[in-house]
Design a protein around this motif. Structure first.
Motif, short mmCIF file in Angstrom:
data_model
loop_
_atom_site.label_atom_id
_atom_site.label_comp_id
_atom_site.label_asym_id
_atom_site.label_seq_id
_atom_site.Cartn_x
_atom_site.Cartn_y
_atom_site.Cartn_z
N GLU A 83 -16.95 -9.41 15.43
CA GLU A 83 -18.01 -9.94 16.28
C GLU A 83 -17.60 -11.26 16.92
OE1 GLU A 83 -21.22 -7.83 13.30
OE2 GLU A 83 -21.00 -10.01 13.26
N TRP A 84 -17.02 -12.14 16.15
CA TRP A 84 -16.57 -13.42 16.73
C TRP A 84 -15.52 -13.19 17.81
CZ3 TRP A 84 -15.38 -15.08 11.07
CH2 TRP A 84 -16.58 -15.37 10.40
N VAL A 85 -14.52 -12.38 17.48
CA VAL A 85 -13.38 -12.18 18.39
C VAL A 85 -13.81 -11.46 19.66
CG1 VAL A 85 -11.20 -10.94 18.66
CG2 VAL A 85 -11.61 -12.29 16.59
N MET A 86 -14.51 -10.34 19.50
CA MET A 86 -14.88 -9.55 20.66
C MET A 86 -15.92 -10.27 21.52
SD MET A 86 -15.68 -5.48 20.73
CE MET A 86 -15.59 -4.58 22.29
N SER A 87 -16.82 -11.03 20.88
CA SER A 87 -17.83 -11.75 21.64
C SER A 87 -17.23 -12.88 22.46
CB SER A 87 -18.90 -12.32 20.70
OG SER A 87 -18.39 -13.41 19.96
N ASN A 88 -16.01 -13.29 22.10
CA ASN A 88 -15.32 -14.34 22.84
C ASN A 88 -14.30 -13.78 23.82
OD1 ASN A 88 -15.33 -17.27 23.00
ND2 ASN A 88 -13.19 -17.22 22.34
N GLY A 89 -14.39 -12.48 24.11
CA GLY A 89 -13.46 -11.86 25.04
C GLY A 89 -12.09 -11.61 24.46
N GLY A 90 -12.00 -11.57 23.10
CA GLY A 90 -10.70 -11.42 22.44
C GLY A 90 -10.33 -10.01 22.06
N ASN B 112 -3.80 -10.37 18.86
CA ASN B 112 -3.02 -11.61 18.97
C ASN B 112 -3.14 -12.18 20.38
OD1 ASN B 112 -1.27 -13.73 18.52
ND2 ASN B 112 0.59 -12.48 18.71
N ASN B 113 -4.21 -12.92 20.63
CA ASN B 113 -4.43 -13.52 21.94
C ASN B 113 -5.16 -14.85 21.79
OD1 ASN B 113 -7.52 -13.07 22.51
ND2 ASN B 113 -6.79 -11.10 21.73
N GLN C 76 -7.90 -16.12 23.10
CA GLN C 76 -9.35 -16.14 22.94
C GLN C 76 -9.75 -15.80 21.50
OE1 GLN C 76 -9.44 -14.08 27.00
NE2 GLN C 76 -11.61 -14.53 26.65
N ALA C 77 -9.01 -14.88 20.88
CA ALA C 77 -9.27 -14.58 19.47
C ALA C 77 -8.94 -15.78 18.60
CB ALA C 77 -8.44 -13.36 19.04
N ALA C 78 -7.79 -16.42 18.88
CA ALA C 78 -7.39 -17.59 18.09
C ALA C 78 -8.39 -18.73 18.24
CB ALA C 78 -6.00 -18.04 18.52
N ALA C 79 -8.89 -18.93 19.45
CA ALA C 79 -9.81 -20.04 19.70
C ALA C 79 -11.10 -19.88 18.90
CB ALA C 79 -10.12 -20.13 21.20
N VAL C 80 -11.64 -18.68 18.87
CA VAL C 80 -12.92 -18.50 18.18
C VAL C 80 -12.73 -18.59 16.67
CG1 VAL C 80 -12.92 -15.97 17.97
CG2 VAL C 80 -15.09 -17.21 18.24
N LEU C 81 -11.59 -18.13 16.14
CA LEU C 81 -11.36 -18.24 14.70
C LEU C 81 -11.14 -19.69 14.29
CD1 LEU C 81 -9.17 -15.09 13.95
CD2 LEU C 81 -11.64 -15.39 13.66
N ASP C 82 -10.48 -20.46 15.12
CA ASP C 82 -10.35 -21.90 14.84
C ASP C 82 -11.72 -22.58 14.85
OD1 ASP C 82 -7.62 -22.21 14.31
OD2 ASP C 82 -7.10 -22.35 16.44
N MET C 83 -12.59 -22.13 15.75
CA MET C 83 -13.94 -22.68 15.79
C MET C 83 -14.69 -22.38 14.49
SD MET C 83 -17.09 -21.81 18.41
CE MET C 83 -17.13 -20.10 17.88
#
Length: 422
Positions: free
Chosen positions: A198-205, A218-219, A221-228
């Motif tokens: 949900e976090w990754v896909m909701s952030n366009g990842g 491995n992109n 947008q996925a990395a950004a939301v997980l760091d958040m």
């Protein structure tokens, strides 16, 4: 809880028409959350009274990961002690070869269910499990606290974090030292796959692994939301959230010690139950969106089904049992008791459900917007792919590497697992 006697009589007669004339002993294995096992027992008591058969419940831990591992061991051993398995929506491709084909036995009732759910339980043209309730998560929020501080229901994860901190800080300053801003499922298990998808896909990842089998996780947008999300742990979420499953999250929430919670529909009825400290003080909304390109609200599709073991000594009776549990009458009973979402479309327009569980008709759109985990793409390799994903995410949230590094390592592992194809 009351039902029309005529409604139940018709439902019971229809479900038990093919039951053998002699009584048999059956067993069903199930893990569940909240009052799920209690309500299942009530349904089975009704079945026993009307059929003459006896059904025992083999109770499993609530963790789907633990259940799946045990199911595979039993089925691999050809265990005939278990007749019926309660199965997660993602397990059909992995267990199909050891389950009874229900296609012919259910041909007169499958049209009552949402087609997408029936399709999810169909493998190589064979229906291997019959749905009993579906699941899609929502954002639970304390409407009394948001109103108290003039805050709005967050539409993005950033807004959620900001609002959670605002309300948490003000409440703590006012003496409510135990309150946290947000609780979710952070343990290293299948539930974290749902949350993190949900976090990754909701952030366009992307969807971790796309429907065509492409590994996309491995992109940036996925990395950004997980760091958040990593930044939430110990700030707006308790440090212990990294060990939380559904019930641990609900425990904090229902005692009044969280502003927001991500959880499934079952928590709604329990939160509004007699004696609940938060009864009448909360509501639900779709999960927030991220802020990246392609961002939108996303909920992971869940749901539970019933399958008959190929090794059952009483397959015909077991089939009639699962048809009874999945019937409109029993799905309605379960929904009224637990707020689980029915898989029968007509029940979303049922007047009793709308009156006693008014959230259910509203949840229909949340369910229709839900996205599946990549079990169809990965087939029998899904469980291993999911475990690699949730472990990589858990590493990031625990501070063991950056999201970028953990996702790069994950991509390498998934590529090796995929080999020449899923």
């Amino acid at each position: 809880m009351t039902f029309s006697h005529a409604f139940l009589a018709v439902g019971v007669a229809a479900m038990l028409a093919g039951t053998p004339a002699w009584a048999v002993d059956l067993s069903i294995v199930s893990g569940d959350t909240g009052d799920g096992i209690k309500v299942l027992r009530e349904i089975l008591d009704r079945y026993e009274k009307d059929s003459g058969n006896k059904v025992g419940i083999v109770v499993m831990p609530a963790s789907g990961t633990d259940q799946f591992g045990q199911y595979r061991l039993w089925l691999a051993a050809g265990n005939s002690d278990i007749d019926v398995y309660q199965t997660d929506v993602i397990w059909a491709p992995q267990l199909a070869s050891q389950l009874v084909d229900l296609t012919a036995a259910t041909k007169d009732i499958v049209a009552e269910h949402f087609p997408s759910i029936i399709q999810s339980q169909t493998v190589d043209g064979k229906l291997v499990a019959l749905p009993i309730f579906t699941d899609a998560p929502a954002l639970y929020y304390r409407k009394d606290l948001l109103d108290k501080y003039g805050a709005k229901v967050p539409a993005t994860w950033k807004e959620l974090a900001d609002t959670a901190k605002l309300v948490m800080d003000k409440e703590r300053a006012a003496g409510n030292r135990d309150i946290w801003g947000f609780v979710f499922q952070g343990n290293a298990y299948e539930g974290l796959t749902c949350d993190a998808l949900e976090w990754v896909m909701s952030n366009g990842g992307g969807q971790i692994i796309e429907p065509d089998g492409t590994i996309s996780v491995n992109n940036s947008q996925a990395a950004a939301v997980l760091d958040m999300v990593k930044g939430w742990v110990g700030t707006i979420a308790p440090p212990g959230v990294l060990a939380y499953q559904e019930e641990e999250s609900r425990g904090v929430w229902q005692t009044g010690n969280a502003v927001f919670m991500r959880n499934w529909p079952y928590a709604y009825a329990l939160g509004n139950g007699e004696g609940s400290p938060i009864k009448g003080k909360f509501d639900v909304a779709p999960l927030p969106a991220g802020t990246g390109e392609g961002a939108r609200p996303v909920g992971a599709l869940g749901g539970w089904n019933l399958a008959v073991s190929k090794y059952s000594k009483h397959p015909d009776a077991a089939i009639e049992l699962i048809k009874f549990i999945a019937s409109p009458a029993m799905q309605k009973y379960r929904t009224l008791k637990t707020s689980n979402l029915p898989t029968i479309q007509a029940l979303y327009d049922d007047a009793d459900i709308a009156r006693q569980q008014p959230i259910v008709p509203r949840w229909k759109q949340i369910f229709l917007d839900a996205v599946p985990r990549p079990s169809a793409a990965t087939r029998i390799k899904y469980n291993e792919a999911s475990s690699q994903f949730w472990n990589a995410v858990h590493n990031t949230l625990s501070g063991d590497g950056t999201a970028a590094d953990d996702l790069a390592d994950l991509e390498a592992m998934l590529t090796k697992l995929k080999g020449r194809g899923w």
